[in-house]
Design an enzyme around this catalytic site. Structure first.
Site, short mmCIF file in Angstrom:
data_model
loop_
_atom_site.label_atom_id
_atom_site.label_comp_id
_atom_site.label_asym_id
_atom_site.label_seq_id
_atom_site.Cartn_x
_atom_site.Cartn_y
_atom_site.Cartn_z
N GLU A 130 0.84 -1.20 0.00
CA GLU A 130 0.00 0.00 0.00
C GLU A 130 0.88 1.26 0.00
O GLU A 130 0.58 2.24 -0.69
CB GLU A 130 -0.95 -0.03 1.21
CG GLU A 130 -1.81 1.19 1.42
CD GLU A 130 -2.71 1.55 0.24
OE1 GLU A 130 -2.86 0.75 -0.69
OE2 GLU A 130 -3.24 2.67 0.25
N LYS A 141 0.78 4.10 -2.92
CA LYS A 141 0.56 5.53 -2.64
C LYS A 141 1.65 6.35 -3.30
O LYS A 141 1.38 7.36 -3.94
CB LYS A 141 0.57 5.83 -1.12
CG LYS A 141 -0.63 5.40 -0.33
CD LYS A 141 -1.86 6.25 -0.51
CE LYS A 141 -2.75 5.75 -1.60
NZ LYS A 141 -3.56 4.60 -1.38
C1 AGP Z 1 -5.94 3.75 -4.44
O1 AGP Z 1 -5.42 4.88 -3.89
C2 AGP Z 1 -6.91 3.92 -5.53
N1 AGP Z 1 -7.86 4.91 -5.31
C3 AGP Z 1 -7.46 2.60 -6.07
O2 AGP Z 1 -6.50 1.60 -6.03
C4 AGP Z 1 -8.76 2.07 -5.42
O3 AGP Z 1 -8.50 1.56 -4.15
C5 AGP Z 1 -9.37 1.00 -6.34
O4 AGP Z 1 -9.67 1.57 -7.57
C6 AGP Z 1 -10.60 0.35 -5.75
O5 AGP Z 1 -11.62 1.28 -5.52
P1 AGP Z 1 -12.83 0.95 -4.56
O6 AGP Z 1 -12.26 0.76 -3.19
O7 AGP Z 1 -13.73 2.14 -4.66
O8 AGP Z 1 -13.47 -0.30 -5.07
#
Ligand code: AGP
Length: 608
Positions: A481, A485
């Site tokens: 993670e 980021k």
């Molecule tokens: C991470 O910072 C992103 N925004 C992305 O990986 C996100 O977690 C992923 O697209 C899943 O989205 P959700 O949790 O809305 O399903």
């Protein structure tokens, strides 16, 4: 991806649409556009780039009108350009905004070109405008025409359409992409997300899959379901207030959301546990019976949510004795999974609208799972509505594209799930973890107090092109993670490894130029991790270690250490996430990237 907003009102709607687009910009921000109907004609502005570019255009030449549609785009078909920006028009009589993908657009386009329609964009959406224009020549109403043409559209869509044939009418349709109706006083709205409309209403109708809606003057709203029946859908009052729409004292939404974590963690725990016991019923009235017969768990999610699932695997196996599989939704949905009897299917999602996760849930429902549980931040989202049970993460709206508070509150929900499954199976409660959870918000506050030190550390990354993140056990997903980021907001290539894997290949990358970031909580793998860190030092790597103050890792010439407070082993993944979020944030600020809206990404990934 892409954000839609539409309005039919007694007043000028330009400002409402523009504000709506600004609030939807998290969904896509490569171009934006607006069409309003005034004096019986459609007038449109479109601009390449963010909504601010459209705003500038509107400042030079306003688009006053009582009825309008607007769009902010995340390109799928056709590069970001003014010509590809929505709304798309046909023959000056129809305007369309669309979120989703029309999979059969090439065949439709060929057919329309054969009938003399000229295309001015490379988008899949433009076929909808021409199809509608074509239907309207047969004397149908805008609603009837939309109803007929959507039956021939393959793929996913949320639509807002208007036409000169029926001034002051907007028609919406929902299939596979989110769309809500905003219920005003004598006025009505459509949007991809209630957030877009909180400046005008707090009352919303969440459309169901296959629904069509017609908005008329004086707030008249008519909804027809997939079968063609007029239906009443419940009106929900939005709970979160409008605070999320502003950055407050913070420079970026991401920073605001990082600093909200103590508060939202508290909210995620509220009423769900006491000092001595977890409340299994938080997951719903059937949870006790369902968890009792749960023999294993499959967790499916994408991106950051997937990383939360990976942490949960360690927890569920260790503290509930239940085997767990975790997989990204885009892979799972095309596999042929073997589902042993008694398997619980869990999805994790901030938005509840992620196309792959939603498709995985629909697929899972055909596979004989014992039940489906959605852990989600958006009440009323598709994932929540389509799952047997749900637990809201209560993080409040998250605007920054990089997920922060949504992740930590997912972890809270997953720890509550672990404790609940364990309890339902008759295993003893875990008072130390419960006490640790109660103390967690204040520990998080302490870690956020290290912000200035983390900002100082970030200087060492501003000129770097690569970084390596290491963790062991439940902290390997935290390293993943941390790397996600850093790459998504600072565009620095970052990889994460379980520290024990280093010697199997990635150690070759380590030299005096390579920053290696590690989290070192005081857990059973600490001594193993220390040996791995020595392997890095021996190769001249630059180490940055976030370490428990009791573990005895001290700063030296080649190792910078930031000490974190003591925390129960089970809760360390939550606490150690925070400094990694702050590090990425400060590196991105130093690099001057667009922190809240990083390039090529969007917050809500509603396309496959
Ligand atoms: C991470 O910072 C992103 N925004 C992305 O990986 C996100 O977690 C992923 O697209 C899943 O989205 P959700 O949790 O809305 O399903």
């Amino acid at each position: 991806m892409c954000g839609i907003v539409a309005a039919v009102a007694q007043r000028n709607v330009q400002g409402i649409l523009l504000e709506g687009l600004k609030r939807l910009e998290y969904r896509g921000y490569d171009s934006a556009g607006m069409t309003v109907l005034s004096s019986g004609a459609l007038t449109r502005h479109r601009a390449l780039g963010k909504v601010a570019a459209l705003e500038e255009r509107l400042a030079n030449e306003a688009l006053p009108g009582h009825c309008g549609i607007a769009h902010t785009r995340w390109a799928t078909h056709g590069k970001p350009s003014e010509a590809n920006a929505h709304p798309h028009h046909s023959r000056d009589s129809v305007a369309v905004v669309h979120n989703g993908i029309i999979e059969n657009y090439e065949q439709i386009k060929e057919m329309l070109q054969g009938s003399g329609y000229t295309f001015t964009s490379d988008t899949d959406t433009e076929v909808i405008a021409h199809l509608l224009a074509d239907k309207l020549t047969t004397g149908k109403t805008l609603f009837e025409a939309t109803q007929e043409i959507v039956s021939g559209l393959g793929g996913a869509y949320a639509l807002g359409v208007m036409s000169t044939h029926e001034p002051n009418v907007v028609v919406g349709a929902r299939q596979g992409s989110p769309l809500v109706v905003g219920v005003g006083i004598d006025e009505a709205f459509l949007a991809s997300d209630p957030l877009a409309l909180l400046q005008v209403t707090d009352r919303f109708i969440y459309l169901e899959e296959g629904d069509l809606v017609e908005l008329r003057e004086h707030g008249v709203i008519r909804i027809v379901d997939r079968q063609g029946n007029v239906v009443e859908r419940p009106v929900h009052t939005f709970e979160h207030g409008d605070g999320a729409a502003s950055k407050g004292e913070y420079r970026h939404y991401m920073l605001k959301e990082i600093f909200e974590q103590p508060k939202v963690i508290e909210a995620a725990l509220e009423g769900r546990m006491s000092a001595s016991s977890v409340l299994v019923e938080s997951f719903g009235p059937d949870a006790q019976a369902l968890f009792q017969k749960t023999r294993q768990v499959h967790i499916i999610a994408c991106g950051t949510s997937y990383h939360a699932g990976l942490v949960a695997r360690y927890w569920l196996e260790r503290y509930a004795g239940v085997p767990v599989q975790v997989e990204v939704a885009s892979e799972y949905r095309y596999r042929h999974p073997v589902v042993p009897e008694g398997t619980l299917f869990v999805t994790l999602s901030q938005s509840g609208e992620t196309a792959d996760t939603l498709a995985a849930l629909r697929f899972a429902k055909t596979l004989g799972y014992v039940g489906t549980l959605a852990i989600c931040n958006v009440p009323g989202s598709s994932l929540v509505r389509e799952s047997d049970m749900s637990l809201m993460t209560r993080a409040g709206p998250e605007i920054g594209v990089a997920s922060t508070k949504a992740f930590t509150t997912q972890l809270i929900a997953l720890l509550l799930l672990t404790l609940s499954v364990s309890k339902a199976k008759g295993q003893p409660e875990q008072p130390e973890i419960l006490a640790g959870l109660q103390a967690l918000p204040s520990l998080c506050q302490q870690v956020l107090g290290l912000d200035a030190q983390i900002e100082a550390l970030s200087q060492a990354f501003a000129e770097k092109h690569h970084a390596l993140f290491l963790g062991r056990g439940a902290h390997y997903p935290i390293a993943l993670e941390g790397a996600l980021k850093l790459k998504e907001i600072s565009y620095i290539h970052a990889e994460a490894y379980p520290a024990g894997e280093l010697k199997h290949g990635p150690l070759a990358l380590v030299d005096s130029e390579m920053p290696v970031i590690s989290v070192a909580p005081n857990d059973e793998l600490l001594e193993k991790l220390k040996s791995n860190l020595q392997e890095v030092r021996a190769r001249g790597g630059q180490l940055f270690v976030f370490a428990d103050r009791k573990v005895g890792i001290s700063a030296q010439e080649d190792i910078r250490v930031l000490e974190l407070p003591e925390v129960h082993e089970a809760l360390a993944p939550l606490l150690y996430t925070l400094p990694l979020q702050l590090l990425s944030y400060h590196v991105a600020v130093l690099k001057g990237t667009d922190v809240d809206q990083p390039r090529n990404l969007a917050k809500s990934v509603t396309v496959e």
